[in-house]
Scaffold this active site. Structure first.
Site, PDB file in Angstrom:
ATOM      1  CD  GLN A 180       8.985   1.804  17.163  1.00  9.83           C
ATOM      2  OE1 GLN A 180       8.026   2.147  17.859  1.00  9.83           O
ATOM      3  NE2 GLN A 180       8.860   1.003  16.128  1.00  9.83           N
ATOM      4  CD  GLU A 232      -0.101   3.029   3.018  1.00  3.33           C
ATOM      5  OE1 GLU A 232       0.214   4.220   2.812  1.00  3.33           O
ATOM      6  OE2 GLU A 232       0.745   2.136   3.227  1.00  3.33           O
ATOM      7  N   GLY A 284       0.817  -1.202   0.000  1.00  2.00           N
ATOM      8  CA  GLY A 284       0.000   0.000   0.000  1.00  2.00           C
ATOM      9  C   GLY A 284       0.849   1.250   0.000  1.00  2.00           C
ATOM     10  CG  ASP A 299      -3.232  -6.068   9.014  1.00  2.00           C
ATOM     11  OD1 ASP A 299      -2.262  -5.284   8.856  1.00  2.00           O
ATOM     12  OD2 ASP A 299      -4.157  -6.195   8.190  1.00  2.00           O
ATOM     13  CB  THR A 346      -2.910  -2.379   4.404  1.00  5.11           C
ATOM     14  OG1 THR A 346      -2.278  -3.607   4.763  1.00  5.11           O
ATOM     15  CG2 THR A 346      -2.095  -1.689   3.326  1.00  5.11           C
ATOM     16  CB  THR A 350       4.593   8.221  19.166  1.00  5.10           C
ATOM     17  OG1 THR A 350       5.274   9.316  18.549  1.00  5.10           O
ATOM     18  CG2 THR A 350       3.148   8.207  18.726  1.00  5.10           C
ATOM     19  CG  HIS A 353       6.508   5.076   8.385  1.00  3.29           C
ATOM     20  ND1 HIS A 353       7.227   5.054   7.210  1.00  3.29           N
ATOM     21  CD2 HIS A 353       5.301   4.521   8.107  1.00  3.29           C
ATOM     22  CE1 HIS A 353       6.481   4.497   6.256  1.00  3.29           C
ATOM     23  NE2 HIS A 353       5.308   4.175   6.782  1.00  3.29           N
ATOM     24  CD1 TRP A 392      12.081   4.185  11.138  1.00  2.00           C
ATOM     25  CD2 TRP A 392      10.004   3.395  11.260  1.00  2.00           C
ATOM     26  NE1 TRP A 392      11.734   3.746   9.884  1.00  2.00           N
ATOM     27  CE2 TRP A 392      10.460   3.252   9.931  1.00  2.00           C
ATOM     28  CE3 TRP A 392       8.700   2.960  11.572  1.00  2.00           C
ATOM     29  CZ2 TRP A 392       9.668   2.692   8.922  1.00  2.00           C
ATOM     30  CZ3 TRP A 392       7.921   2.406  10.564  1.00  2.00           C
ATOM     31  CH2 TRP A 392       8.403   2.287   9.262  1.00  2.00           C
TER      32      TRP A 392
HETATM   33 ZN   LIG Z   1       3.625   3.885   5.800  1.00  2.00          ZN
END
Ligand SMILES: [Zn+2]
Length: 716
Positions: free
Chosen positions: A272, A245, A190, A305, A241, A269, A254, A256
């Site tokens: 990471q 997205e 994706g 998932d 997914t 968060t 993301h 990290w």
């Molecule tokens: Zn992504």
């Protein structure tokens, strides 16, 4: 010259050798930037978002605004390969509904596995007051399920084909969240398009992106096995997914930060070290300066998932910021989309989509008037009444009965024979009645276009250098025309999109009727110059008519249809004007042998003006050969090339067509070879000298009434 980097594609090829990657969004955005489709860097986007956040914080202090509720109209484009509905790539409706269910639950934190969020993180888990709904009405106002199924005619699609597969089915991204579901062979399952910011000075780069905006998900990672036994990848079978997205679609990075211990610009968060794959057991610690318990349960990680279960409050706030800001294109506008409203079935409406015949430049004084009509009603159309008028004359009426035009269907109707006069004509057409009552939306029911009747004839070979503009030009909607403008080639045919006061519309430059009947092979070369301004995708097509201009088609076998960056030899936001040869794409070649043997071929250079930048054409040269690399003799009138002691060829490059004679004689004037031909411009003639004895000879070339001679020695 443009340099397009294929780093990303190489990366994808490498990636394909491994397991499927979860997400390609970051690589996709980098690729878009390298392709010149986005000018803004990630850092600029983050800077802008920080600025916005501080503004919003101030607003919240005073007004305590509440974000949401949000409703997002969704269209799912299922790109299959001809399978019946419910089979293979043509996934069943139930699978699509299960996916919509997942994203609603995940964003609202109503997901059944919310309880799996560790106590360490549950205090920061966020819930967003958002609802994704399949659109109830399509862009035409007609009823829809929000699911569009298209046979894409191939089994798998790669990223380099994304313009193609997205164009197969696309609804305006201002009003719909476009989700394409297909068999994606790009190495990941994706990717999404980040929102585009409106930083000062970058607004002009926004336009080119609408047609690709949305989310792409592989069909085996779309939907959830919690709602049915769908054919899904075991690691990605719970619909996360799309949850992931959509995070990108609303501006999330993301977790990290796509860097070793990078930042995702979210406070709640944990930093990471890098991405998580598979399904680890909590707690997992990594070190970024200090030891950290990773939040691999976050939707913006790469975890399987089954092991993801939260967005944080900080992530929700960031997504709300994007959605609340009207200056971010194609996010905030979704909230007021007509796609959320029930279909508009109150009126009977037929629209004229286009005029099929006659074409904008035609030789026919008696020609069929043919229109393409679309039913924009919720009910079938059985009868239509149309008027047409030529050059302001009294309207003629045509009535069609016994039609069966279902909603959204298109029909081609022939209204009758129109008698046009030489030169410019105005042709007005109107749908007056639908099923016996007045058309409910008159604004899309009229079409007035210009038609130029032109009967000038020419034959090939032919060279057009545009010292004067004698070829037909027309703008069917009365807009700006192709004109002559100065370049390094003195004058060139050009369309000035940079300062055209009108647009978007189409402007036509056509050849005279060209006689191809004396040849079995044909081709054309031309010089082209266009600068892309980085956002507005002007377009050039070369069409051909084989019926004297009544209809025009794409070139066969290879159409010429280029726009924006594809069409350009440079990028410039300044008024473009080529002043040296390197400002041109020189000697572009098109094989026209498919049209050889015909007496009346007309080519049309059709420029779609999107008010981007200027385009120039020059040195359009037709050959009676199909050699893509004809002999180049520079500025000489002719040149002799010896292939061997027995064989030579003479190549001509005359300023205009002329008759030519080639004689080979000895010094006594005895003629050994004599050949002549009319209509010589740029042809090459072989000469067989095999029969002559050793000695001195004269090659005499007569061009029109002038003679040229060279001596040569034949050794045996
Ligand atoms: Zn992504």
């Amino acid at each position: 010259m443009l340099k397009v980097s294929f780093t990303f594609l190489l990366l994808l090829l490498n990636g394909a050798a491994w397991a499927q990657q979860r997400c390609g969004t970051v690589e996709y955005m980098q690729w878009l930037q390298k392709e010149g489709k986005i000018k803004q860097t990630d850092a600029q986007f983050e800077q802008w978002l920080e600025h916005k956040k501080s503004l919003q914080f101030q607003q919240q202090q005073s007004a305590r605004q509440q974000a949401g509720p949000y409703q997002i109209p969704v269209v799912v484009h299922v790109i299959h390969n001809g399978e019946p509905i419910g089979v293979g790539r043509n996934i069943p409706d139930a699978q699509i509904l299960s996916q919509i269910n997942v994203i609603n639950k995940d964003f609202q934190r109503l997901n059944a596995d919310a309880g799996n969020t560790p106590p360490l993180f549950s205090p920061v888990a966020g819930s967003m007051d958002i609802e994704f709904v399949l659109a109830q009405r399509d862009p035409n106002g007609l009823p829809t399920t929000g699911i569009v199924r298209v046979n894409g005619g191939q089994s798998a699609w790669s990223l380099s084909q994304e313009t193609t597969f997205k164009a197969l089915s696309y609804w305006p991204a201002e009003d719909y969240l476009n989700i394409w579901v297909l068999n994606f062979s790009g190495g990941f399952i994706g990717y999404a398009q980040f929102p585009v910011s409106t930083l000062p000075g970058l607004e002009e780069y926004l336009d080119g992106l609408a047609e690709t905006d949305g989310v792409v998900v592989d069909y085996q990672a779309f939907g959830s096995i919690d709602d049915g036994s769908f054919d899904l990848d075991p690691n990605f079978n719970k619909g996360r997914t799309l949850t992931h997205e959509l995070g990108h679609f609303f501006g999330l990075r993301h977790i990290w930060g796509d860097n070793l211990c990078g930042t995702d610009y979210i406070d709640d968060t944990p930093t990471q070290r890098n991405e998580t794959t598979g399904c680890p057991v909590h707690p997992v610690s990594t070190v970024c300066g200090t030891p950290i318990i990773t939040m691999f349960q976050n939707y913006m990680d790469y975890t399987d998932d089954a092991c993801m279960n939260l967005y944080t409050q900080g992530q929700v706030t960031r997504m709300e910021l994007i959605l609340d800001d009207p200056s971010v294109p194609r996010r905030n506008s979704l909230l007021s989309s007509p796609g959320l409203l029930p279909p508009d079935c109150g009126v009977l409406d037929a629209a004229i989509i286009e005029k099929i015949s006659p074409g904008p430049v035609t030789c026919g004084a008696n020609t069929q008037l043919k229109l393409k009509i679309r039913n924009y009603s919720c009910d079938p159309i059985t009868a239509l009444k149309l008027n047409y008028s030529i050059n302001g004359s009294a309207p003629l009426t045509t009535i069609f009965t016994g039609l069966n035009l279902i909603p959204n269907a298109v029909a081609e109707l022939t209204l009758g024979t129109v008698v046009l006069t030489s030169g410019l004509n105005s042709l007005a057409t109107t749908i007056t009645e639908v099923n016996g009552i007045p058309d409910g939306r008159p604004d899309n029911s009229t079409l007035t276009t210009n038609v130029l009747v032109d009967n000038t004839h020419e034959r090939i070979p032919l060279r057009e250098t545009f010292d004067q503009l004698t070829w037909p030009v027309i703008n069917p909607t009365e807009g700006t025309l192709w004109t002559l403008n100065p370049t390094n080639f003195e004058q060139s045919a050009s369309f000035r999109a940079f300062d055209a006061p009108d647009g978007p519309n189409e402007s036509w430059l056509t050849t005279p009727l060209l006689d191809f009947s004396t040849t079995t092979t044909a081709s054309v070369f031309f010089d082209l110059s266009y600068a892309w301004n980085g956002s507005q995708n002007d377009r050039l097509r070369i069409l051909v008519s084989e019926d004297c201009g009544n209809t025009y088609q794409n070139l066969s076998p290879t159409p010429f249809d280029k726009s924006g960056l594809q069409l350009a030899n440079t990028i410039s936001t300044e008024f473009w004007q080529p002043i040296v040869e390197s400002d041109w794409q020189l000697r572009k070649f098109i094989n026209l042998s498919n049209y050889a043997g015909q007496e009346a071929i007309r080519l049309a250079f059709v420029f779609t003006n999107k008010n981007g930048n200027n385009i120039f054409l020059d040195n359009i040269e037709f050959f009676v050969s199909e050699d893509p690399h004809p002999v180049d003799i520079g500025d000489d009138l002719y040149s002799v090339y010896w292939h061997s002691d027995f064989e030579a060829s003479v190549t001509f490059n005359l300023p205009e067509r002329n008759s030519v004679r080639i004689d080979v004689m000895d010094v006594m004037g005895r003629l050994y070879i004599s050949t002549s031909a009319p209509d010589i411009l740029n042809q090459t003639f072989p000469i067989d000298i095999g029969n002559v004895a050793a000695g001195i000879y004269i090659l005499r070339v007569q061009i029109g009434s002038k003679f040229y001679a060279t001596k040569f020695f034949m050794s045996r």
